[in-house]
Design a protein around this motif. Structure first.
Motif, PDB file in Angstrom:
ATOM      1  N   PHE A  22       0.828  -1.202   0.000  1.00  0.00           N
ATOM      2  CA  PHE A  22       0.000   0.000   0.000  1.00  0.00           C
ATOM      3  C   PHE A  22       0.866   1.256   0.000  1.00  0.00           C
ATOM      4  O   PHE A  22       0.551   2.231  -0.685  1.00  0.00           O
ATOM      5  CB  PHE A  22      -0.958   0.013   1.195  1.00  0.00           C
ATOM      6  CG  PHE A  22      -1.963   1.126   1.102  1.00  0.00           C
ATOM      7  CD1 PHE A  22      -3.181   0.928   0.478  1.00  0.00           C
ATOM      8  CD2 PHE A  22      -1.668   2.385   1.604  1.00  0.00           C
ATOM      9  CE1 PHE A  22      -4.083   1.960   0.356  1.00  0.00           C
ATOM     10  CE2 PHE A  22      -2.569   3.426   1.491  1.00  0.00           C
ATOM     11  CZ  PHE A  22      -3.787   3.211   0.873  1.00  0.00           C
ATOM     12  N   ARG A  23       1.952   1.242   0.768  1.00  0.00           N
ATOM     13  CA  ARG A  23       2.867   2.408   0.785  1.00  0.00           C
ATOM     14  C   ARG A  23       3.347   2.724  -0.631  1.00  0.00           C
ATOM     15  O   ARG A  23       3.384   3.878  -1.040  1.00  0.00           O
ATOM     16  CB  ARG A  23       4.062   2.149   1.691  1.00  0.00           C
ATOM     17  CG  ARG A  23       3.798   2.429   3.131  1.00  0.00           C
ATOM     18  CD  ARG A  23       5.061   2.287   3.995  1.00  0.00           C
ATOM     19  NE  ARG A  23       4.667   1.962   5.347  1.00  0.00           N
ATOM     20  CZ  ARG A  23       4.570   0.740   5.850  1.00  0.00           C
ATOM     21  NH1 ARG A  23       4.877  -0.302   5.114  1.00  0.00           N
ATOM     22  NH2 ARG A  23       4.184   0.537   7.090  1.00  0.00           N
ATOM     23  N   LYS A  24       3.722   1.674  -1.353  1.00  0.00           N
ATOM     24  CA  LYS A  24       4.209   1.852  -2.727  1.00  0.00           C
ATOM     25  C   LYS A  24       3.079   2.325  -3.651  1.00  0.00           C
ATOM     26  O   LYS A  24       3.246   3.242  -4.441  1.00  0.00           O
ATOM     27  CB  LYS A  24       4.812   0.542  -3.229  1.00  0.00           C
ATOM     28  CG  LYS A  24       5.581   0.684  -4.534  1.00  0.00           C
ATOM     29  CD  LYS A  24       6.334  -0.580  -4.885  1.00  0.00           C
ATOM     30  CE  LYS A  24       5.400  -1.591  -5.495  1.00  0.00           C
ATOM     31  NZ  LYS A  24       6.056  -2.747  -6.091  1.00  0.00           N
ATOM     32  N   ALA A  25       1.909   1.719  -3.508  1.00  0.00           N
ATOM     33  CA  ALA A  25       0.765   2.063  -4.358  1.00  0.00           C
ATOM     34  C   ALA A  25       0.258   3.479  -4.080  1.00  0.00           C
ATOM     35  O   ALA A  25      -0.375   4.092  -4.945  1.00  0.00           O
ATOM     36  CB  ALA A  25      -0.358   1.046  -4.160  1.00  0.00           C
ATOM     37  N   SER A  26       0.549   4.004  -2.903  1.00  0.00           N
ATOM     38  CA  SER A  26       0.118   5.360  -2.551  1.00  0.00           C
ATOM     39  C   SER A  26       0.659   6.396  -3.521  1.00  0.00           C
ATOM     40  O   SER A  26       0.036   7.440  -3.734  1.00  0.00           O
ATOM     41  CB  SER A  26       0.562   5.703  -1.133  1.00  0.00           C
ATOM     42  OG  SER A  26      -0.181   4.964  -0.202  1.00  0.00           O
ATOM     43  N   SER A  37      -5.732  14.180  -0.445  1.00  0.00           N
ATOM     44  CA  SER A  37      -4.952  13.462   0.569  1.00  0.00           C
ATOM     45  C   SER A  37      -5.581  12.091   0.798  1.00  0.00           C
ATOM     46  O   SER A  37      -6.705  11.829   0.366  1.00  0.00           O
ATOM     47  CB  SER A  37      -4.919  14.227   1.897  1.00  0.00           C
ATOM     48  OG  SER A  37      -6.216  14.253   2.474  1.00  0.00           O
ATOM     49  N   HIS A  38      -4.838  11.225   1.494  1.00  0.00           N
ATOM     50  CA  HIS A  38      -5.399   9.935   1.891  1.00  0.00           C
ATOM     51  C   HIS A  38      -4.721   9.438   3.153  1.00  0.00           C
ATOM     52  O   HIS A  38      -3.632   9.892   3.492  1.00  0.00           O
ATOM     53  CB  HIS A  38      -5.292   8.897   0.763  1.00  0.00           C
ATOM     54  CG  HIS A  38      -3.921   8.356   0.553  1.00  0.00           C
ATOM     55  ND1 HIS A  38      -2.944   9.050  -0.113  1.00  0.00           N
ATOM     56  CD2 HIS A  38      -3.357   7.185   0.939  1.00  0.00           C
ATOM     57  CE1 HIS A  38      -1.836   8.319  -0.158  1.00  0.00           C
ATOM     58  NE2 HIS A  38      -2.049   7.183   0.484  1.00  0.00           N
ATOM     59  N   GLU A  39      -5.418   8.542   3.827  1.00  0.00           N
ATOM     60  CA  GLU A  39      -4.851   7.894   4.999  1.00  0.00           C
ATOM     61  C   GLU A  39      -5.425   6.495   5.116  1.00  0.00           C
ATOM     62  O   GLU A  39      -6.548   6.225   4.687  1.00  0.00           O
ATOM     63  CB  GLU A  39      -5.114   8.697   6.278  1.00  0.00           C
ATOM     64  CG  GLU A  39      -6.571   8.927   6.591  1.00  0.00           C
ATOM     65  CD  GLU A  39      -6.756   9.812   7.814  1.00  0.00           C
ATOM     66  OE1 GLU A  39      -7.082   9.249   8.879  1.00  0.00           O
ATOM     67  OE2 GLU A  39      -6.579  11.034   7.691  1.00  0.00           O
ATOM     68  N   GLU A  74      -3.033  -0.276 -12.544  1.00  0.00           N
ATOM     69  CA  GLU A  74      -1.841  -0.642 -11.772  1.00  0.00           C
ATOM     70  C   GLU A  74      -2.169  -0.729 -10.284  1.00  0.00           C
ATOM     71  O   GLU A  74      -1.720  -1.643  -9.593  1.00  0.00           O
ATOM     72  CB  GLU A  74      -0.709   0.359 -12.021  1.00  0.00           C
ATOM     73  CG  GLU A  74       0.584   0.020 -11.319  1.00  0.00           C
ATOM     74  CD  GLU A  74       1.177  -1.340 -11.686  1.00  0.00           C
ATOM     75  OE1 GLU A  74       1.846  -1.944 -10.822  1.00  0.00           O
ATOM     76  OE2 GLU A  74       0.977  -1.810 -12.824  1.00  0.00           O
ATOM     77  N   TRP A  75      -2.956   0.213  -9.769  1.00  0.00           N
ATOM     78  CA  TRP A  75      -3.419   0.208  -8.373  1.00  0.00           C
ATOM     79  C   TRP A  75      -4.147  -1.109  -8.090  1.00  0.00           C
ATOM     80  O   TRP A  75      -3.881  -1.784  -7.099  1.00  0.00           O
ATOM     81  CB  TRP A  75      -4.347   1.408  -8.179  1.00  0.00           C
ATOM     82  CG  TRP A  75      -5.133   1.487  -6.914  1.00  0.00           C
ATOM     83  CD1 TRP A  75      -6.386   0.979  -6.697  1.00  0.00           C
ATOM     84  CD2 TRP A  75      -4.762   2.143  -5.699  1.00  0.00           C
ATOM     85  NE1 TRP A  75      -6.805   1.288  -5.432  1.00  0.00           N
ATOM     86  CE2 TRP A  75      -5.821   2.007  -4.797  1.00  0.00           C
ATOM     87  CE3 TRP A  75      -3.634   2.843  -5.294  1.00  0.00           C
ATOM     88  CZ2 TRP A  75      -5.801   2.529  -3.508  1.00  0.00           C
ATOM     89  CZ3 TRP A  75      -3.615   3.375  -4.011  1.00  0.00           C
ATOM     90  CH2 TRP A  75      -4.674   3.213  -3.139  1.00  0.00           C
ATOM     91  N   LYS A  76      -5.041  -1.453  -8.986  1.00  0.00           N
ATOM     92  CA  LYS A  76      -5.831  -2.680  -8.872  1.00  0.00           C
ATOM     93  C   LYS A  76      -4.925  -3.919  -8.867  1.00  0.00           C
ATOM     94  O   LYS A  76      -5.077  -4.809  -8.032  1.00  0.00           O
ATOM     95  CB  LYS A  76      -6.793  -2.706 -10.073  1.00  0.00           C
ATOM     96  CG  LYS A  76      -7.843  -3.740 -10.055  1.00  0.00           C
ATOM     97  CD  LYS A  76      -8.790  -3.437 -11.225  1.00  0.00           C
ATOM     98  CE  LYS A  76      -9.443  -4.672 -11.719  1.00  0.00           C
ATOM     99  NZ  LYS A  76     -10.359  -4.431 -12.822  1.00  0.00           N
TER     100      LYS A  76
END
Length: 98
Positions: A22-26, A37-39, A74-76
């Motif tokens: 998830f860190r990478k996909a962020s 923004s997101h969290e 790519e996220w998916k």
């Protein structure tokens, strides 16, 4: 501003790998037009349960701009195999009380 809220259930035993991925996909989501923004929040009571909150300028920035983009594919690819069941995405708008 629109708030996207997603309750995520990650498959048992995959939480560490999920958080790393998830860190990478962020980087993908944060590069999109209309992104604010997101969290990602980890549930304290239920193992593998997460809450994703994403702020967008408009609903269409998420539903069209992101969801219909090559970046979303790519996220998916990076994240969707972690979820069981597949999450429901909901959108919220601020209620102005004055």
């Amino acid at each position: 501003m629109i708030l996207e809220a997603v309750m995520l259930q990650v498959k048992q035993g995959m939480e560490g790998e999920y958080e790393k991925t998830f860190r990478k996909a962020s980087e993908i989501i944060s590069s999109m037009k209309g992104y604010i923004s997101h969290e990602l929040q980890r549930c304290m009571e239920v193992e593998g349960k997460y809450l994703l909150l994403v702020k967008w300028e408009t609903l269409e920035d998420h539903t069209v701009g992101f969801r219909q983009s090559k970046e979303y594919q790519e996220w998916k690819k990076q994240l969707h195999h972690f979820y069981d069941p597949f999450p429901t995405v909901e959108h919220f708008e601020k209620v102005h009380l004055k």
